[in-house]
Every structure is written in structure tokens, then in C-alpha cells.
Design a protein around this motif. Structure first.
Motif, PDB file in Angstrom:
ATOM      1  N   LEU A 104      41.956  24.039  46.849  1.00  0.00           N
ATOM      2  CA  LEU A 104      42.533  24.568  45.602  1.00  0.00           C
ATOM      3  C   LEU A 104      41.442  24.723  44.546  1.00  0.00           C
ATOM      4  O   LEU A 104      41.334  25.768  43.881  1.00  0.00           O
ATOM      5  N   ALA A 115      38.279  25.033  45.079  1.00  0.00           N
ATOM      6  CA  ALA A 115      37.361  26.098  45.485  1.00  0.00           C
ATOM      7  C   ALA A 115      37.945  27.458  45.139  1.00  0.00           C
ATOM      8  O   ALA A 115      37.232  28.347  44.635  1.00  0.00           O
ATOM      9  N   GLY A 116      39.269  27.609  45.364  1.00  0.00           N
ATOM     10  CA  GLY A 116      39.893  28.893  45.029  1.00  0.00           C
ATOM     11  C   GLY A 116      39.821  29.181  43.547  1.00  0.00           C
ATOM     12  O   GLY A 116      39.537  30.321  43.129  1.00  0.00           O
ATOM     13  N   ILE A 117      40.060  28.149  42.739  1.00  0.00           N
ATOM     14  CA  ILE A 117      40.009  28.368  41.292  1.00  0.00           C
ATOM     15  C   ILE A 117      38.601  28.766  40.860  1.00  0.00           C
ATOM     16  O   ILE A 117      38.404  29.706  40.074  1.00  0.00           O
ATOM     17  N   GLY A 157      37.921  32.259  41.884  1.00  0.00           N
ATOM     18  CA  GLY A 157      38.566  33.223  40.988  1.00  0.00           C
ATOM     19  C   GLY A 157      37.826  33.345  39.676  1.00  0.00           C
ATOM     20  O   GLY A 157      37.663  34.447  39.135  1.00  0.00           O
ATOM     21  N   LEU A 158      37.362  32.212  39.160  1.00  0.00           N
ATOM     22  CA  LEU A 158      36.641  32.263  37.889  1.00  0.00           C
ATOM     23  C   LEU A 158      35.331  33.011  38.042  1.00  0.00           C
ATOM     24  O   LEU A 158      34.904  33.750  37.145  1.00  0.00           O
ATOM     25  N   LEU A 167      34.494  35.324  40.481  1.00  0.00           N
ATOM     26  CA  LEU A 167      34.614  36.734  40.874  1.00  0.00           C
ATOM     27  C   LEU A 167      35.367  37.555  39.840  1.00  0.00           C
ATOM     28  O   LEU A 167      35.218  38.776  39.797  1.00  0.00           O
ATOM     29  N   GLN A 168      36.201  36.904  39.043  1.00  0.00           N
ATOM     30  CA  GLN A 168      36.994  37.591  38.031  1.00  0.00           C
ATOM     31  C   GLN A 168      37.723  38.789  38.629  1.00  0.00           C
ATOM     32  O   GLN A 168      37.453  39.947  38.277  1.00  0.00           O
ATOM     33  N   PRO A 169      38.623  38.527  39.561  1.00  0.00           N
ATOM     34  CA  PRO A 169      39.277  39.645  40.249  1.00  0.00           C
ATOM     35  C   PRO A 169      40.292  40.336  39.345  1.00  0.00           C
ATOM     36  O   PRO A 169      40.844  39.726  38.427  1.00  0.00           O
ATOM     37  N   VAL A 226      43.924  42.225  39.424  1.00  0.00           N
ATOM     38  CA  VAL A 226      45.081  42.318  40.304  1.00  0.00           C
ATOM     39  C   VAL A 226      45.415  43.790  40.500  1.00  0.00           C
ATOM     40  O   VAL A 226      45.565  44.524  39.523  1.00  0.00           O
ATOM     41  N   GLN A 284      51.089  43.713  41.054  1.00  0.00           N
ATOM     42  CA  GLN A 284      51.329  43.061  39.767  1.00  0.00           C
ATOM     43  C   GLN A 284      52.732  42.484  39.609  1.00  0.00           C
ATOM     44  O   GLN A 284      52.881  41.410  39.049  1.00  0.00           O
ATOM     45  N   LEU A 305      52.766  39.187  42.344  1.00  0.00           N
ATOM     46  CA  LEU A 305      51.822  38.072  42.357  1.00  0.00           C
ATOM     47  C   LEU A 305      52.330  36.870  41.550  1.00  0.00           C
ATOM     48  O   LEU A 305      52.254  35.744  42.049  1.00  0.00           O
TER      49      LEU A 305
END
Lengths: 110, 250
Positions: A7, A9-11, A14-15, A17-19, A21, A26, A29
Motif C-alpha cells: 500500500l 509503495a502504491g502511494i 502515485g505521488l 508518477l502523478q498519474p 485518471v 473517472q 475510480l
């Protein structure tokens, strides 16, 4: 331990890579995230109850996410998407609350 | 859903018999799912904080529009309430102004009673001769009380206006009324029903009859009595008007 690291690592991912959506995802998600949170809370509760099972967690997680997203998709097709997503969020919220209450009883004996 | 995770109902024998999940494999899969969850969570949070109205569904937009409309209606109702309240308060303020402007007329009446305004009208003139200064203040007070009881509306003794707070005391060679020493003969002017006052004063055993032997009083009805002496009102030190500020009666 490994799931918690996952979890985090995923956060971090995400921070970093700044994906963005994609537009088609939309509406779904947020519901999917809430459903996944429900699965996670249920897993923590099962862990504390001593009945946690990896397989059950994976299945419940995926089915939760897909069912929630599918309900919202169905609602969008029927023209009641926003109402149905509200209903899904309410149901999942109630489940998260009850799971959180069980976790609290385990942790604090109160 | 997660009830499965919370309380797996299937018996352990059935578990794993149909499909064999590697215990380690499913753990890794779960970890990967959580990675995806964290990723999606952050993505959604970023998306949600970034997006404005443009990313919303039509139905959401309509609901927001409805909310805004309802809120606007409530605010408009509240605004009209407040405006009505403001008008009421402003009307009350002008009402107070009107009361202040209308004040002098009733104040005149109060001034005649309170001794701050000259008064004229039918009444009685009582002339008390007392060459040896035998009349005491108590008898003057009796005279005044008798006049009041008989309905006198304005009373003047010599040059002193008699009001509610007027006091009488004996003084050398006369009577002190409100601090002013009056010497005989005394002239008492009273506005009111002269017949009633004359009857009250001259009743057997009354004020006139109980004057000392060396003093005498004549009661004369007058068509026109002028009570011109004024009572000086001090500004009250402690008392304040309880409601709106009004000009002092003086």
C-alpha cells in the motif's frame, strides 16, 4: 506486513508518477477505491479474528471493485448513475464502519 | 465482497481443493492489489482536487444547479426578512422621533402640574393676614393640602410655586417654603374649582377656622388666577429616562 508495504509503495508510486485518471474511468475510480477500502478493512478485521486468508482477500478485493464499478456503469447506462453511486458509497460506508468497529473492539477491547 | 474476507464461510476442506493457489502467490497478488489501491487512491485524490465542474456528469451538474438555486432562494428569503426587520426598526425610530416632536404638548400639561410652566385659569385667592407672625408652617401646609384635596391644579404661595416636593418650615418672622422665607401677609393662589376650594377651606373646624386668633384668612373666588411662579427643576443626578432619550421637561 507485505500488503502494508505494498500500500505504501502504491502511494509513493502515485505521488511520484502523478498519474492522470483517464476520462472513461473517472466515474468508476472513486467507487472502485471505496470498494477496495472496504475489502481492506474486511481483511484487517479477518486478520484480527485470526481467519485471514490471502485467497479470500484477493477474490473479495477484485469482486468488490468490479461489482461496484459495474453497478455504477449500469446506473450510468440506465440514467441513474449518480444516485446508484451514492447508494453504493452509502452501503460500502456502512460496511467500512462496521468493520472499523470490529477492528476497534479487537484493538482497544472497547 | 469483504464479508468473505471477514468471515470465510466455506469449510477448510473445500478451500484450495478446487483451484490451488500458491499461498505465496496469492499473498503477492494481494500485495500487488494493494499497490494498485494506493496508486488509484492517490490518482483519485489528485484528480478530485484538480477537477472542477467540467469533469462532472450532467446529472451531478443539474443537482449542483438545484442546490445553488435552493440556496439562493433561502438566502433571498432571509434577505427579505432582514429588510422587513430593518424597515420595522426604521419605522420604530421615526415613531420615536414623532413622539419626541409631539412631546411639547403633553409636556406643557406636565409642566403645569410639575410647576415648570406658568398656569392661568379660574381659581381662588386666599389672603392670610398675620400681623404677629403667629401662623406656623404646619398651618400653611394644611392649607396647601386642603387646596390639593379640593382639586387645585396649580398652587402658588407668595412667589413660590408649590409642587410635589415643596416643603414648609418655620422661620423667624415667617414661613420658609422651599427655602424661600415668606413673611405675612401670605397670598395663596390656586387654580381649580373655586367653589369646591372655598367650601373645603371654610368648612367649620377647617383650615381657616383653625388659624390662630390673631390671623385671619379671606377666600375669594377669581375668574382668572395667574400662577406665574416657576419651580426650578434640577437635572436629575441618578435617574435616567428608561426608554428613548427625550428632552428634559425643563
Amino acid at each position: 506486513m507485505i500488503p502494508a508495504l505494498g500500500l505504501v509503495a502504491g502511494i509513493v508510486l502515485g505521488l511520484l508518477l502523478q498519474p492522470a485518471v483517464p476520462v472513461w474511468a473517472q466515474p468508476y475510480l472513486p467507487i472502485a477505491v471505496v470498494a477496495a477500502l472496504d475489502a481492506v478493512f474486511g481483511a484487517v478485521r479477518a486478520l484480527l479474528d485470526g481467519i485471514f486468508d490471502d485467497k479470500v482477500f484477493v477474490v473479495s478485493f477484485l469482486s468488490n471493485v468490479f461489482v461496484a464499478a459495474f453497478i455504477v456503469y449500469l446506473g450510468d447506462q440506465l440514467g441513474v448513475g449518480s444516485q446508484l453511486s451514492t447508494g453504493v458509497v452509502v452501503v460500502l460506508g456502512i460496511r467500512i464502519f462496521s468493520n472499523a468497529a470490529a477492528i476497534r473492539r479487537h484493538l482497544f477491547r472497547a | 465482497m469483504s464479508e468473505d474476507a471477514a468471515a470465510p464461510a466455506r469449510p477448510p476442506s473445500a478451500r484450495g481443493s478446487r483451484i490451488h493457489w500458491g499461498g505465496r502467490g496469492s499473498a503477492i497478488l494481494g500485495a500487488l492489489l494493494l499497490v494498485a489501491l494506493g496508486f488509484a487512491l492517490v490518482a483519485q485524490l489528485r484528480q478530485n482536487s484538480a477537477q472542477g465542474l467540467s469533469a462532472l456528469r450532467q446529472s451531478d451538474l443539474v443537482r449542483i444547479l438545484d442546490d445553488v438555486g435552493g440556496r439562493r432562494d433561502r438566502l433571498a428569503a432571509e434577505a427579505s426578512d432582514l429588510q422587513a426587520q430593518q424597515r420595522a426598526l426604521a419605522g420604530g425610530a421615526t415613531g420615536s422621533q414623532a413622539a419626541i416632536h409631539a412631546g411639547p404638548a403633553p409636556l406643557g400639561g406636565l409642566g403645569r402640574v410639575g410647576g415648570t410652566a406658568a398656569a392661568t385659569g379660574p381659581g381662588t385667592e386666599v389672603f392670610v393676614t398675620d400681623p404677629q407672625s403667629a401662623v406656623r408652617s404646619a398651618q400653611v401646609l394644611d392649607l396647601v393640602q386642603e387646596l390639593r384635596d379640593a382639586g387645585a391644579e396649580a398652587i402658588q404661595i407668595g412667589s413660590v410655586r408649590v409642587v410635589a416636593s415643596t416643603w414648609f418650615a418655620d422661620a423667624a418672622g415667617g414661613v420658609s417654603v422651599d427655602g424661600t422665607i415668606l413673611r405675612p401677609p401670605y397670598t395663596v393662589l390656586a387654580i381649580g374649582d373655586s367653589q369646591t376650594m372655598a367650601t373645603a377651606l371654610e368648612i367649620p373646624g377647617g383650615v381657616v377656622a383653625s388659624l390662630p386668633d390673631r390671623a385671619a384668612a379671606t377666600v375669594a373666588a377669581r375668574e382668572q388666577v395667574e400662577v406665574t411662579a416657576l419651580h426650578a427643576v434640577r437635572a436629575p443626578r441618578y435617574a435616567r429616562p428608561a426608554t428613548t432619550a427625550r428632552p428634559s421637561p425643563s
